[in-house]
Design an enzyme around this catalytic site. Structure first.
Site, PDB file in Angstrom:
ATOM      1  N   GLU A 241       0.818  -1.205   0.000  1.00  0.00           N
ATOM      2  CA  GLU A 241       0.000   0.000   0.000  1.00  0.00           C
ATOM      3  C   GLU A 241       0.855   1.260   0.000  1.00  0.00           C
ATOM      4  O   GLU A 241       1.898   1.318   0.641  1.00  0.00           O
ATOM      5  CB  GLU A 241      -0.930   0.010   1.215  1.00  0.00           C
ATOM      6  CG  GLU A 241      -1.877  -1.185   1.293  1.00  0.00           C
ATOM      7  CD  GLU A 241      -2.859  -1.252   0.132  1.00  0.00           C
ATOM      8  OE1 GLU A 241      -3.014  -0.243  -0.577  1.00  0.00           O
ATOM      9  OE2 GLU A 241      -3.464  -2.314  -0.062  1.00  0.00           O
ATOM     10  N   CYS A 242       0.363   2.275  -0.685  1.00  0.00           N
ATOM     11  CA  CYS A 242       1.069   3.558  -0.733  1.00  0.00           C
ATOM     12  C   CYS A 242       0.666   4.457   0.426  1.00  0.00           C
ATOM     13  O   CYS A 242       1.212   5.543   0.592  1.00  0.00           O
ATOM     14  CB  CYS A 242       0.787   4.273  -2.053  1.00  0.00           C
ATOM     15  SG  CYS A 242      -0.940   4.794  -2.242  1.00  0.00           S
ATOM     16  N   GLY A 243      -0.291   4.013   1.227  1.00  0.00           N
ATOM     17  CA  GLY A 243      -0.756   4.807   2.359  1.00  0.00           C
ATOM     18  C   GLY A 243      -2.056   5.523   2.087  1.00  0.00           C
ATOM     19  O   GLY A 243      -2.737   5.969   3.008  1.00  0.00           O
TER      20      GLY A 243
END
Length: 253
Positions: A241-243
């Site tokens: 995940e990129c956040g």
């Protein structure tokens, strides 16, 4: 939905995450029985506040863009532009924006990509901590700003459980960062995605033909190789995940 109303955001925000999940259980059970198209209509009719769709304009992005704009043509489509997307991605954005007449809203970090490199170096080469800082600056903060400036109450996204372990148990409806998060195609398979694109004469991202399963920034995206799963093609396999799709209690750089 039999005599049940959706809890308000105000009510849900007084609860912790476990309580929120329990409070939304019956709603999610109902949503699981609907088609993706029915879910979109339900979400637009029942979820409060302004609505928006986030899109990375990745491999299968045309599905959600078509699904949402077919029902609400002027829904804001939020793109967080890091400045490091593939040239093919920028071309894909232009193509879909023109074809679907998208109400595109582009948000970026206050500091340019070149300036960030001068200030911090290449954060994506600095391990998990560097990648997380890079994502916070270039994806999380711009998205937060978009939600605030557009006064969004309901955020639509095209996440799917099949994409990664971190998404495998996500519900259709939840609360994230103070807004409703709605995932109409969460239970779709790659096969369903393929046939939706085919049936509606919609394109995959151009890099699909070159062997990419997932597309993000040029420096943290790898072409698929035998033995790799989709998660391993992003962020050097260090994280999925990129956040953007995680809850954050505070924002800092």
């Amino acid at each position: 939905m039999p005599n049940r109303t959706v809890p308000t955001l105000e009510e849900l925000l007084t609860l912790n995450k476990v309580q929120q999940t329990l409070r939304l259980t019956e709603v999610n059970q109902h949503l699981e029985s609907l088609t993706a198209q029915e879910r979109v209509v339900w979400g637009l009719e029942n979820l409060q506040g302004n609505h928006a769709l986030s899109s990375s304009f990745g491999i299968q992005a045309a599905v959600m863009l078509h699904l949402l704009t077919s029902v609400k043509s002027d829904i804001p489509v939020v793109l967080t532009d890091t400045g490091y997307l593939f040239p093919e991605t920028y071309q894909f954005i232009d193509e879909l924006t023109e074809r679907l007449n998208l109400n595109l809203k582009v948000y970026s970090a206050p500091v340019s990509a070149a300036w960030q490199e001068a200030r911090y170096g290449k954060l994506w080469e600095q391990g998990v901590e560097g990648i997380e800082r890079y994502n916070q600056i270039n994806k999380v903060e711009p998205m937060r700003r978009a939600l605030d400036e557009l006064n969004i109450g309901t955020w639509f996204s095209g996440l799917r459980r099949e994409q990664s372990q971190s998404r495998a148990s996500l519900p259709i409806l939840s609360v994230q960062n103070g807004v409703f998060k709605f995932l109409p195609v969460i239970d779709w398979t790659n096969k369903e995605v393929h046939y939706y694109l085919k049936d509606n004469d919609l394109p995959y991202h151009p890099l699909w033909e070159q062997g990419y399963l997932s597309v993000g920034d040029t420096h943290t995206t790898q072409k698929w190789q035998p033995g790799m799963n989709e998660e391993q093609t992003r962020f050097f396999g260090l994280k999925r995940e990129c956040g953007l799709h995680e809850d954050h209690n505070d924002t800092h750089q």
